[in-house]
Design a protein around this motif. Structure first.
Motif, PDB file in Angstrom:
ATOM      1  N   LYS A  56       0.820  -1.222   0.000  1.00  8.71           N
ATOM      2  CA  LYS A  56       0.000   0.000   0.000  1.00  8.71           C
ATOM      3  C   LYS A  56       0.852   1.271   0.000  1.00  8.71           C
ATOM      4  O   LYS A  56       0.658   2.157  -0.828  1.00  8.71           O
ATOM      5  N   SER A  57       1.775   1.337   0.951  1.00 12.33           N
ATOM      6  CA  SER A  57       2.597   2.551   1.045  1.00 12.33           C
ATOM      7  C   SER A  57       3.492   2.703  -0.183  1.00 12.33           C
ATOM      8  O   SER A  57       3.750   3.820  -0.633  1.00 12.33           O
ATOM      9  N   THR A  58       3.943   1.593  -0.709  1.00 13.71           N
ATOM     10  CA  THR A  58       4.774   1.655  -1.917  1.00 13.71           C
ATOM     11  C   THR A  58       3.976   2.252  -3.071  1.00 13.71           C
ATOM     12  O   THR A  58       4.472   3.115  -3.797  1.00 13.71           O
ATOM     13  N   LEU A 173      -4.033   9.161   0.765  1.00 13.33           N
ATOM     14  CA  LEU A 173      -4.075   9.013   2.217  1.00 13.33           C
ATOM     15  C   LEU A 173      -3.574   7.626   2.602  1.00 13.33           C
ATOM     16  O   LEU A 173      -4.205   6.620   2.293  1.00 13.33           O
ATOM     17  N   ASP A 174      -2.427   7.597   3.257  1.00  7.04           N
ATOM     18  CA  ASP A 174      -1.847   6.320   3.665  1.00  7.04           C
ATOM     19  C   ASP A 174      -2.109   6.133   5.161  1.00  7.04           C
ATOM     20  O   ASP A 174      -1.402   6.696   5.983  1.00  7.04           O
ATOM     21  N   GLU A 175      -3.123   5.371   5.479  1.00  7.88           N
ATOM     22  CA  GLU A 175      -3.536   5.123   6.862  1.00  7.88           C
ATOM     23  C   GLU A 175      -3.702   6.418   7.660  1.00  7.88           C
ATOM     24  O   GLU A 175      -3.048   6.606   8.694  1.00  7.88           O
ATOM     25  N   PRO A 176      -4.617   7.285   7.204  1.00  9.61           N
ATOM     26  CA  PRO A 176      -4.743   8.596   7.851  1.00  9.61           C
ATOM     27  C   PRO A 176      -5.285   8.533   9.272  1.00  9.61           C
ATOM     28  O   PRO A 176      -5.089   9.473  10.035  1.00  9.61           O
TER      29      PRO A 176
HETATM   30 MG   LIG Z   1       2.207   1.164   4.818  1.00  4.13          MG
END
Ligand SMILES: [Mg+2]
Ligand SMILES: Nc1ncnc2c1ncn2[C@@H]1O[C@H](COP(=O)(O)OP(=O)(O)OP(=O)(O)O)[C@@H](O)[C@H]1O
Length: 272
Positions: A56-58, A173-176
């Motif tokens: 996800k973050s990638t 939004l990465d795990e906001p």
């Molecule tokens: Mg992540």
């Protein structure tokens, strides 16, 4: 034209591994994103669910020009993410748990800096910065305190305020809401909804929270060890697997429960 268009995008990382005393470290290439393809319309909110290490973050970092890719392509409103970085950076705003700030500077100073990066003058932002910090529930008396003294939840609010300040066309939004208390979490979710309705932002939301995905997103997708299994409305996902909840759909799609640890690299190794 799509807001976000991702075509067979690939990203690999090289990982060095110890093999025991005296032996040279082994280098392995590990695929983090394996040929992902999808498109998001303007004004749409899409949620990507996935376990730790699923990529996800990638994906978010690739789309915000923070990483180079290894294949395929991506466009933000027609701009090539890897060739027209400056144009893409002006359209995109990333909010992540690892948000980068000037740690010795205050929330207000960090927002002022961001505003100038996006071409806003101090005059334009003088009233707006305090107003926006209030809206995300940031306490007024802490506006001038150094960022390094704030809790992670507080820092997360500043990251959201920064995104709101510059009215981004595309929000990544990465795990906001990870690490926020229940009330702050609700405030942030309300705020995400508001971004769509009042700013017509296009939102890609990566989350561990299935309920959050379900209430906020028009479509949800599961990223499983670097592969996007589907991206469709929640009801279609449930119909597809003949289940009542997203948790059950996740299990049906992957054979694992959402909380299970991924058996990380086994199936990911592309080259030893
Ligand atoms: Mg992540
Ligand atoms: N800079 C890096 N160098 C080497 N490997 C990396 C790097 N960044 C990510 N990876 C690897 O790529 C894979 C995907 O990581 P990523 O951070 O994108 O997952 P994630 O879905 O965001 O996980 P989480 O839910 O824990 O945030 C993992 O195997 C991770 O170890």
């Amino acid at each position: 034209m799509f807001a976000i268009e991702v075509d067979n995008l690939r990203k690999e990382f090289v990982r060095k591994e110890k093999r025991g005393r005296g032996l040279p470290k082994r280098r392995r290439r590990v695929a983090a994103i394996k040929g992902v393809t999808f498109a998001i319309e303007r004004g749409e909110c899409v949620a990507i669910l996935g376990q730790n290490g699923s990529g996800k973050s990638t994906l978010v970092r690739l789309l915000s020009t923070l990483l180079l890719h290894d294949g395929g392509g991506a466009r933000i409103f027609g701009h090539d993410v890897f060739r027209e970085q400056r144009a893409v950076q002006r359209l995109v705003n990333r909010v992540s748990v690892e948000a980068s700030f000037f740690k010795k500077m205050s929330a207000a100073e960090n927002l002022g800096y961001a505003a100038r990066f996006y071409g806003m003058t101090p005059r334009m932002t003088r009233d707006r910065i305090p107003e926006i910090l209030t809206r995300v529930g940031f306490p007024a008396e802490r506006r001038n305190e150094a960022m390094e003294h704030l809790s992670r939840g507080m820092q997360q609010k500043v990251a959201l305020a920064r995104a709101l300040l510059t009215s981004p066309v595309v929000l990544l939004l990465d795990e906001p809401t990870t690490g926020l208390d229940p009330r702050s979490k609700q405030e942030v979710q309300r705020f995400i909804r508001e971004m769509r309705t009042t700013h017509d932002s296009t939102i890609l939301l990566c989350t561990h929270d299935m309920a959050e995905a379900e209430i906020l997103a028009d479509r949800v997708g599961i990223l499983d060890r670097g592969e996007l299994l589907f991206l469709e409305p929640v009801d279609d996902v449930k119909d597809r697997y003949g289940v009542d909840t997203l948790e059950e759909a996740f299990f049906a799609a992957t054979g694992r429960t959402f909380e299970d640890e991924t058996e990380e690299d086994k199936e990911r190794e592309v080259f030893a």
